[in-house]
Design an enzyme around this catalytic site. Structure first.
Site, PDB file in Angstrom:
ATOM      1  N   ASN A  97       0.949  -1.103  -0.020  1.00 21.65           N
ATOM      2  CA  ASN A  97       0.107  -0.053  -0.097  1.00 21.65           C
ATOM      3  C   ASN A  97       1.086   1.272   0.045  1.00 21.65           C
ATOM      4  OD1 ASN A  97      -1.875   1.942   0.548  1.00 21.65           O
ATOM      5  ND2 ASN A  97      -2.360   1.306   2.484  1.00 21.65           N
TER       6      ASN A  97
ATOM      7  N   SER B  36       3.346  -1.320  10.532  1.00 22.48           N
ATOM      8  CA  SER B  36       4.857  -1.589  10.870  1.00 22.48           C
ATOM      9  C   SER B  36       5.595  -2.772  10.307  1.00 22.48           C
ATOM     10  CB  SER B  36       4.880  -1.043  12.230  1.00 22.48           C
ATOM     11  OG  SER B  36       4.574   0.133  12.290  1.00 22.48           O
TER      12      SER B  36
ATOM     13  N   HIS C  20      -9.660   1.023   4.987  1.00 22.64           N
ATOM     14  CA  HIS C  20      -8.410   1.161   5.270  1.00 22.64           C
ATOM     15  C   HIS C  20      -8.779   2.224   6.742  1.00 22.64           C
ATOM     16  CE1 HIS C  20      -4.376   2.469   6.293  1.00 22.64           C
ATOM     17  NE2 HIS C  20      -3.920   1.343   5.651  1.00 22.64           N
TER      18      HIS C  20
ATOM     19  N   LYS D 253       0.051   4.207  -0.419  1.00 23.21           N
ATOM     20  CA  LYS D 253      -0.590   5.452   0.392  1.00 23.21           C
ATOM     21  C   LYS D 253      -0.300   6.489  -0.685  1.00 23.21           C
ATOM     22  CE  LYS D 253      -0.094   3.407   4.546  1.00 23.21           C
ATOM     23  NZ  LYS D 253      -0.221   3.440   5.947  1.00 23.21           N
TER      24      LYS D 253
ATOM     25  N   GLU E 125      -5.370  -4.682  11.099  1.00 22.88           N
ATOM     26  CA  GLU E 125      -4.288  -3.970  11.378  1.00 22.88           C
ATOM     27  C   GLU E 125      -4.686  -2.961  12.459  1.00 22.88           C
ATOM     28  OE1 GLU E 125      -2.261  -2.751   7.487  1.00 22.88           O
ATOM     29  OE2 GLU E 125      -4.279  -1.450   7.537  1.00 22.88           O
TER      30      GLU E 125
ATOM     31  N   GLY F 159       2.404   2.672  10.720  1.00 26.17           N
ATOM     32  CA  GLY F 159       3.206   3.864  10.545  1.00 26.17           C
ATOM     33  C   GLY F 159       4.027   4.340  11.769  1.00 26.17           C
TER      34      GLY F 159
ATOM     35  N   GLU G  39      -7.107   4.607   7.627  1.00 32.03           N
ATOM     36  CA  GLU G  39      -6.970   6.170   7.344  1.00 32.03           C
ATOM     37  C   GLU G  39      -8.025   6.832   6.336  1.00 32.03           C
ATOM     38  OE1 GLU G  39      -2.998   5.712   5.314  1.00 32.03           O
ATOM     39  OE2 GLU G  39      -2.122   5.204   7.300  1.00 32.03           O
TER      40      GLU G  39
HETATM   41  P1  PGA Z   1       2.660   0.664   7.736  1.00 29.78           P
HETATM   42  O1  PGA Z   1       1.348   0.767   7.211  1.00 29.78           O
HETATM   43  O2  PGA Z   1       3.163  -0.546   7.214  1.00 29.78           O
HETATM   44  O3  PGA Z   1       3.512   1.893   7.247  1.00 29.78           O
HETATM   45  O4  PGA Z   1       2.535   0.509   8.953  1.00 29.78           O
HETATM   46  C1  PGA Z   1       0.314  -0.214   6.825  1.00 29.78           C
HETATM   47  C2  PGA Z   1      -0.992   0.215   6.387  1.00 29.78           C
HETATM   48  O5  PGA Z   1      -1.462   1.277   6.401  1.00 29.78           O
HETATM   49  O6  PGA Z   1      -1.655  -0.685   5.708  1.00 29.78           O
END
Ligand code: PGA
Length: 256
Positions: A10, A213, A96, A12, A168, A174, A98
């Site tokens: 992903n 992460s 997601h 983003k 998640e 992140g 976000e």
């Molecule tokens: P990250 O994001 O690996 O940067 O923690 C994972 C995600 O949002 O799918």
């Protein structure tokens, strides 16, 4: 039941066009260059989907989108419908964190997006996970159950069979913090039990991912549990060598 491990990148709202091409080419070389038992899909920003599809032509690496509209067409400025994605994409991320927490997307909207993805013949990657306050209050299982059922309950079993579910924890995205491997497995097992209650004959085949992460150095342990079938990867998917190493670490031995 053997499920092929799955790594979803992903990106983003990251990458420029050149970087997108380089990352896609690296993923293609990782998967097509050597026989590794892992499935890989990339979710670029919308404008890079078509150029990345060009880079991936003839490759086993799949292409996905990060979101879509629940509507088929119409006066929805800035939105992209599932039908617009389906010529290029096999996968679409839905729900997601976000989108849930950054854009206020609620369960009913996520459900409609998931149904739009299915209707266009693509596979939804349903993202679920608790906020840190939920975890601290001991509400992880309750939040996950609510999100999974709101998205999937009442769908035909054959539709549920086409979904991937990504667990998640929001506090791990992140941040460099991860769930423990035990937590990832515990929630994945809970999700599989929910899937069994909804579509018993298909639940064992649905892939359940961990995200938050994940990187090359921790992916093997985070996905070691029997119900964790891969990873949804944000930041670490932006480093071509690191993502390649992550995919190799996720692959089951060919003989397994
Ligand atoms: P990250 O994001 O690996 O940067 O923690 C994972 C995600 O949002 O799918």
């Amino acid at each position: 039941m053997s499920r092929t491990p799955l790594a979803i990148a992903n990106w983003k709202m990251n990458t420029d066009l050149e970087t997108a091409r380089v990352l896609a080419q690296a993923a293609r070389e990782t998967l097509d260059g050597e026989p590794i038992a892992v499935e890989i899909a990339i979710c670029p920003p919308f404008p890079w989907i078509v150029p990345v599809a060009g880079v991936l032509e003839g490759s086993a690496v799949g292409l996905g989108a990060q979101d879509c509209s629940p509507e088929p067409n119409g006066a929805f400025t800035g939105d992209v419908s599932a039908a617009m994605l389906s010529p290029w994409c096999a996968w679409v991320l839905v729900g997601h964190s976000e989108r849930r927490h950054g854009h206020g997307e609620r369960d009913a909207l996520i459900r409609r997006k998931l149904e739009a993805v299915l209707k266009e013949g693509m596979q939804p990657i349903l993202c679920v996970g608790e906020l840190e306050a939920d975890r601290d209050a001991g509400r992880t299982a309750e939040v996950v159950q609510h999100q999974v059922l709101a998205a999937l309950k009442g769908l035909p079993a054959s539709a549920i069979a086409r979904c991937v579910v990504a667990y998640e924890p929001v506090w791990a995205i992140g941040t460099g913090r991860t769930a423990t491997a035990g937590d990832a497995q515990e929630v994945a097992a809970q999700i599989r039990a929910l899937l069994t209650s909804l579509a018993s004959e298909h639940a064992a085949a649905v892939r359940i991912l961990y995200g938050g992460s994940v990187k090359a150095g921790n992916v093997a342990s985070l996905t070691a549990g029997p119900d964790v079938d891969g990873a949804l990867v944000g930041g670490a998917s932006l480093d071509p060598a690191g993502f390649a190493e992550l995919c190799r670490a996720l692959a089951r031995p060919a003989a397994a």
